[in-house]
Motif scaffolding. Structure first.
Motif, short mmCIF file in Angstrom:
data_model
loop_
_atom_site.label_atom_id
_atom_site.label_comp_id
_atom_site.label_asym_id
_atom_site.label_seq_id
_atom_site.Cartn_x
_atom_site.Cartn_y
_atom_site.Cartn_z
N UNK A 25 -10.53 -67.96 31.46
CA UNK A 25 -10.69 -67.34 30.16
C UNK A 25 -9.37 -67.28 29.39
N UNK A 26 -8.28 -67.61 30.05
CA UNK A 26 -6.98 -67.70 29.38
C UNK A 26 -6.65 -69.13 28.96
N UNK A 36 -11.69 -65.43 22.38
CA UNK A 36 -12.73 -64.60 22.98
C UNK A 36 -12.87 -63.35 22.12
N UNK A 37 -14.10 -63.01 21.80
CA UNK A 37 -14.38 -61.91 20.87
C UNK A 37 -15.25 -60.88 21.56
N UNK A 94 -22.10 -59.65 25.82
CA UNK A 94 -21.05 -58.72 25.42
C UNK A 94 -19.88 -59.40 24.72
N UNK A 95 -19.74 -60.71 24.90
CA UNK A 95 -18.60 -61.43 24.32
C UNK A 95 -19.04 -62.73 23.67
N UNK A 96 -18.17 -63.24 22.84
CA UNK A 96 -18.37 -64.55 22.24
C UNK A 96 -17.15 -65.41 22.53
N UNK A 97 -17.36 -66.71 22.72
CA UNK A 97 -16.24 -67.64 22.71
C UNK A 97 -16.40 -68.47 21.44
N UNK A 109 -6.38 -62.95 21.87
CA UNK A 109 -5.34 -63.90 21.46
C UNK A 109 -5.88 -65.32 21.38
N UNK A 110 -5.30 -66.10 20.48
CA UNK A 110 -5.70 -67.50 20.35
C UNK A 110 -5.19 -68.28 21.56
N UNK A 111 -6.07 -69.07 22.15
CA UNK A 111 -5.71 -69.88 23.31
C UNK A 111 -5.74 -71.35 22.90
#
Length: 399
Positions: free
Chosen positions: A280-281, A219-220, A192-195, A229-231
């Motif tokens: 994830x943050x 995270x997309x 469901x997501x991409x990093x 947001x960019x981490x």
């Protein structure tokens, strides 16, 4: 050859030097995200005969019917093996996992003394049930669970957009732009997501002195295309020659998708220190329960959470208790890639009868079973060389 040396070779092929992974890392992946063994001539003949009976072939259907029924669903055999093919031409699978594709890599000299490591990907064509080479413009490819979609990046890296490549039509169905350029993308375990890992420069363009150019990650949401947001997550640049980092240090997912990690080869440290863990943050955190002892193994925790597959050597791969890290078993193969189910592993290994420390790199994809010394060949042997960048590196995904 000891584990540290084998891991170094793996990371060079799959990660930075292609790396393939799955990124791997790279001869992981590896990532990646992939090279197993055969048991001997007589055993291989018997196994091959059994596999012929086990493999279910795709029925001959019209184009429309094939499009409606992806190959990964139409080819329903529990074990789908091609021990006579290296690299595989037809789909390879076992249990709930399939070889989604593979890559080869090249090392190209650049003006100014740099080396550019390039990956050339081949993925499963869901319409034909065979592996098909992708356009060389794709510098990074990661196939989603279910193998319907691949996330792709255009070269030269880093790229400012992520493509969603449909593996049935062969077309990019959508582009997802990112503000800061990225050089690696990895699917979450649930698809469901991409990093996406951001770099200021191409991590595959390497000079003599390694320099970390990672800047952070996104995270997309794969469904909506929304980019979080960019981490910030910067790589430590070497202040002296004691730096032990890698040029490419991508962000990847934990087994359950709740945390992130970065593989960091640190010779001399225990397996529990080979990954740096983050929320994830982007905040530093501890390893999830059950994943402290996996080392650099792609397979890691079993689906039921009862075993951890750790990297091994020519003698086999260790199976560990995820609570204590204690060894509870040993299976053939040096590089566990993925669990086929709770009791079977897809791994890479050399011929168990000839694996004496001199033949580690004449290896193939194997299916091994917990509590057994048997190894079922899934592919033919790869070329036996530790420094041959053209070797194919398998990638795996849930079927």
């Amino acid at each position: 050859m000891n584990v540290e040396q084998l891991v170094r070779e793996t990371l060079q092929e799959e990660a930075a030097a292609s790396g393939a992974a799955r990124g791997d890392l790279a001869d992981r992946v590896l990532t990646a995200r992939r090279r197993r063994n055969r048991r001997g001539a007589a055993g291989a003949v018997a196994v091959a005969a059994a596999l012929v009976a086990a493999v279910v072939t795709v029925p001959e259907l019209g184009d429309d019917a094939q499009a409606a029924s992806p190959a990964s669903e139409s080819i329903t055999g529990d074990v789908v093996a091609h021990p006579d093919q290296s690299p595989p031409r037809d789909m390879v699978a076992a249990g709930g996992t399939a070889v989604s594709g593979y890559f080869t890599s090249r090392r190209v000299k650049q003006p100014g003394g740099a080396d550019l490591f390039t990956r050339h990907y081949t993925v499963l064509d869901q319409k034909a049930g065979r592996y098909k080479a992708l356009d060389t413009k794709w510098a990074w490819v990661d196939v989603a669970p279910g193998m319907r979609t691949a996330a792709v990046l255009e070269g030269e890296l880093p790229a400012r957009r992520i493509g969603m490549l449909d593996l049935i039509t062969g077309k990019v169905e959508r582009w997802i732009p990112v503000e800061r350029p990225v050089a690696g993308v990895e699917w979450s375990p649930d698809g469901k997501r991409l990093v996406a890992t951001a770099y200021s420069k191409n991590p595959d363009r390497v000079k003599d002195l390694l320099r970390g150019n990672r800047t952070g990650f996104y995270l997309v949401d794969a469904g909506s295309g929304d980019v979080g947001p960019f981490r910030k997550l910067r790589q430590r640049n070497p202040a002296d020659w004691s730096y032990e980092g890698n040029q490419r240090e991508d962000v990847d997912w934990s087994h359950d998708g709740t945390k992130l990690y970065v593989e960091q080869l640190k010779p001399g440290n225990g397996t529990s220190d080979s990954r740096a863990w983050y929320t994830t943050s982007g905040a530093k955190t501890t390893a999830p329960a059950g994943e402290r002892f996996g080392g650099l193994s792609r397979a890691g925790l079993s689906p039921d959470g009862k075993l951890v597959a750790s990297d091994g050597d020519s003698g086999g791969s260790r199976l560990l208790d995820p609570r204590t890290g204690k060894k509870v078993g040993l299976v053939p193969g040096m590089q566990p890639l993925a669990w086929a189910d709770n009791k079977r592993l897809i791994t890479i290994g050399c011929d168990p009868k000839k694996c004496t420390g001199k033949n580690e790199f004449r290896n193939q994809l194997l299916l091994v079973t917990v509590g057994s010394k048997k190894a079922v060949p899934l592919s033919g042997f790869r070329k036996a060389s530790s420094d041959y960048f053209g070797r194919w590196v398998p990638l795996t995904a849930a079927r």
